[in-house]
Design a protein around this motif. Structure first.
Motif, PDB file in Angstrom:
ATOM      1  N   ILE A  15      36.889  40.763  28.046  1.00  0.00           N
ATOM      2  CA  ILE A  15      36.827  40.143  29.364  1.00  0.00           C
ATOM      3  C   ILE A  15      35.789  39.032  29.300  1.00  0.00           C
ATOM      4  CG2 ILE A  15      36.270  40.493  31.802  1.00  0.00           C
ATOM      5  CD1 ILE A  15      38.741  42.043  30.845  1.00  0.00           C
ATOM      6  N   LEU A  16      36.155  37.832  29.732  1.00  0.00           N
ATOM      7  CA  LEU A  16      35.240  36.696  29.761  1.00  0.00           C
ATOM      8  C   LEU A  16      34.560  36.628  31.117  1.00  0.00           C
ATOM      9  CD1 LEU A  16      34.176  33.975  28.584  1.00  0.00           C
ATOM     10  CD2 LEU A  16      36.203  32.910  29.612  1.00  0.00           C
ATOM     11  N   VAL A  17      33.232  36.552  31.123  1.00  0.00           N
ATOM     12  CA  VAL A  17      32.469  36.332  32.345  1.00  0.00           C
ATOM     13  C   VAL A  17      31.903  34.921  32.245  1.00  0.00           C
ATOM     14  CG1 VAL A  17      30.549  37.090  33.786  1.00  0.00           C
ATOM     15  CG2 VAL A  17      31.914  38.768  32.527  1.00  0.00           C
ATOM     16  N   ASP A  22      29.173  35.849  38.859  1.00  0.00           N
ATOM     17  CA  ASP A  22      30.567  36.250  39.062  1.00  0.00           C
ATOM     18  C   ASP A  22      30.712  37.763  39.234  1.00  0.00           C
ATOM     19  OD1 ASP A  22      31.109  33.588  38.684  1.00  0.00           O
ATOM     20  OD2 ASP A  22      32.114  33.854  36.756  1.00  0.00           O
ATOM     21  N   ASN A  23      31.587  38.147  40.166  1.00  0.00           N
ATOM     22  CA  ASN A  23      31.943  39.570  40.294  1.00  0.00           C
ATOM     23  C   ASN A  23      33.359  39.829  39.779  1.00  0.00           C
ATOM     24  OD1 ASN A  23      33.316  38.442  42.438  1.00  0.00           O
ATOM     25  ND2 ASN A  23      32.300  39.654  44.020  1.00  0.00           N
ATOM     26  N   LYS A  59      42.269  37.794  36.862  1.00  0.00           N
ATOM     27  CA  LYS A  59      40.933  38.288  37.178  1.00  0.00           C
ATOM     28  C   LYS A  59      40.898  39.813  37.240  1.00  0.00           C
ATOM     29  CE  LYS A  59      41.107  35.676  40.851  1.00  0.00           C
ATOM     30  NZ  LYS A  59      42.278  34.888  40.459  1.00  0.00           N
ATOM     31  N   ILE A  60      39.775  40.365  36.780  1.00  0.00           N
ATOM     32  CA  ILE A  60      39.510  41.795  36.866  1.00  0.00           C
ATOM     33  C   ILE A  60      38.163  41.981  37.557  1.00  0.00           C
ATOM     34  CG2 ILE A  60      38.515  41.835  34.535  1.00  0.00           C
ATOM     35  CD1 ILE A  60      39.625  44.714  34.239  1.00  0.00           C
ATOM     36  N   ASP A  68      37.024  41.731  52.758  1.00  0.00           N
ATOM     37  CA  ASP A  68      36.382  40.527  53.307  1.00  0.00           C
ATOM     38  C   ASP A  68      35.113  40.104  52.571  1.00  0.00           C
ATOM     39  OD1 ASP A  68      38.377  40.101  55.269  1.00  0.00           O
ATOM     40  OD2 ASP A  68      37.410  41.563  56.586  1.00  0.00           O
ATOM     41  N   GLU A  69      34.744  40.780  51.491  1.00  0.00           N
ATOM     42  CA  GLU A  69      33.620  40.324  50.678  1.00  0.00           C
ATOM     43  C   GLU A  69      34.065  39.172  49.790  1.00  0.00           C
ATOM     44  OE1 GLU A  69      31.058  42.881  48.423  1.00  0.00           O
ATOM     45  OE2 GLU A  69      31.232  44.488  49.919  1.00  0.00           O
ATOM     46  N   PRO A  70      33.140  38.242  49.487  1.00  0.00           N
ATOM     47  CA  PRO A  70      33.490  37.105  48.628  1.00  0.00           C
ATOM     48  C   PRO A  70      33.778  37.515  47.187  1.00  0.00           C
ATOM     49  CG  PRO A  70      31.386  36.735  49.749  1.00  0.00           C
ATOM     50  CD  PRO A  70      31.781  38.157  50.008  1.00  0.00           C
ATOM     51  N   VAL A  71      34.674  36.732  46.582  1.00  0.00           N
ATOM     52  CA  VAL A  71      34.984  36.852  45.158  1.00  0.00           C
ATOM     53  C   VAL A  71      34.370  35.631  44.476  1.00  0.00           C
ATOM     54  CG1 VAL A  71      36.830  36.875  43.433  1.00  0.00           C
ATOM     55  CG2 VAL A  71      37.127  38.094  45.615  1.00  0.00           C
ATOM     56  N   TYR A  72      33.537  35.875  43.465  1.00  0.00           N
ATOM     57  CA  TYR A  72      32.848  34.793  42.770  1.00  0.00           C
ATOM     58  C   TYR A  72      33.388  34.618  41.358  1.00  0.00           C
ATOM     59  CZ  TYR A  72      29.394  34.954  46.489  1.00  0.00           C
ATOM     60  OH  TYR A  72      28.774  34.917  47.703  1.00  0.00           O
ATOM     61  N   LYS A  73      33.760  33.363  41.051  1.00  0.00           N
ATOM     62  CA  LYS A  73      34.167  32.964  39.705  1.00  0.00           C
ATOM     63  C   LYS A  73      33.571  31.586  39.484  1.00  0.00           C
ATOM     64  CE  LYS A  73      38.318  32.261  36.884  1.00  0.00           C
ATOM     65  NZ  LYS A  73      39.793  32.186  36.922  1.00  0.00           N
ATOM     66  N   TYR A  74      33.135  31.277  38.305  1.00  0.00           N
ATOM     67  CA  TYR A  74      32.413  30.029  38.001  1.00  0.00           C
ATOM     68  C   TYR A  74      31.105  29.948  38.797  1.00  0.00           C
ATOM     69  CZ  TYR A  74      37.288  28.860  36.933  1.00  0.00           C
ATOM     70  OH  TYR A  74      38.590  28.892  36.501  1.00  0.00           O
ATOM     71  N   GLY A  75      30.592  31.068  39.307  1.00  0.00           N
ATOM     72  CA  GLY A  75      29.393  31.066  40.127  1.00  0.00           C
ATOM     73  C   GLY A  75      29.641  30.598  41.548  1.00  0.00           C
TER      74      GLY A  75
END
Length: 103
Positions: A15-17, A22-23, A59-60, A68-75
């Motif tokens: 898995i790449l973070v 990111d979550n 995404k995983i 309703d919580e935010p999803v973070y990718k790329y910060g």
């Protein structure tokens, strides 16, 4: 500079973070429910079990994320969850929404 050496078996998936904030991580291969996933964050390596089948590039969840919580990718926030998801679950358009461009 330290190096991380991974010894993986055929069931372990990478898995790449992209950013420490990111979550979600990105599946670097197709993942099957129950596969062991290897997550690398710099020199830190951890494992988790996939809860769903997750296609390559999708995404995983790296943590439990509530509705309703935010999803973070790329910060950056890329959307919010339509429903809560557990660590190891598949995040995609079926369970995430984006408020950008909405009325």
């Amino acid at each position: 500079m330290s190096q991380v050496h991974l010894i993986m078996n055929q069931k372990e998936k990478l898995i790449l973070v992209i950013d420490p904030k990111d979550n979600v991580g990105v599946a670097l291969t197709d993942i099957r429910e129950g596969d062991t996933c290897i997550i690398r964050r710099g020199d830190i390596v951890e494992q988790m079990t996939a809860l769903d089948n997750i296609p390559f590039g999708h995404k995983i969840a790296l943590t439990n994320v509530e509705k309703d919580e935010p999803v973070y990718k790329y910060g950056e926030e890329i959307g919010k969850m339509k429903e809560g998801i557990k660590r190891g679950g598949w995040i995609h358009s079926h369970n995430m929404y984006c408020e950008r461009g909405m009325g």
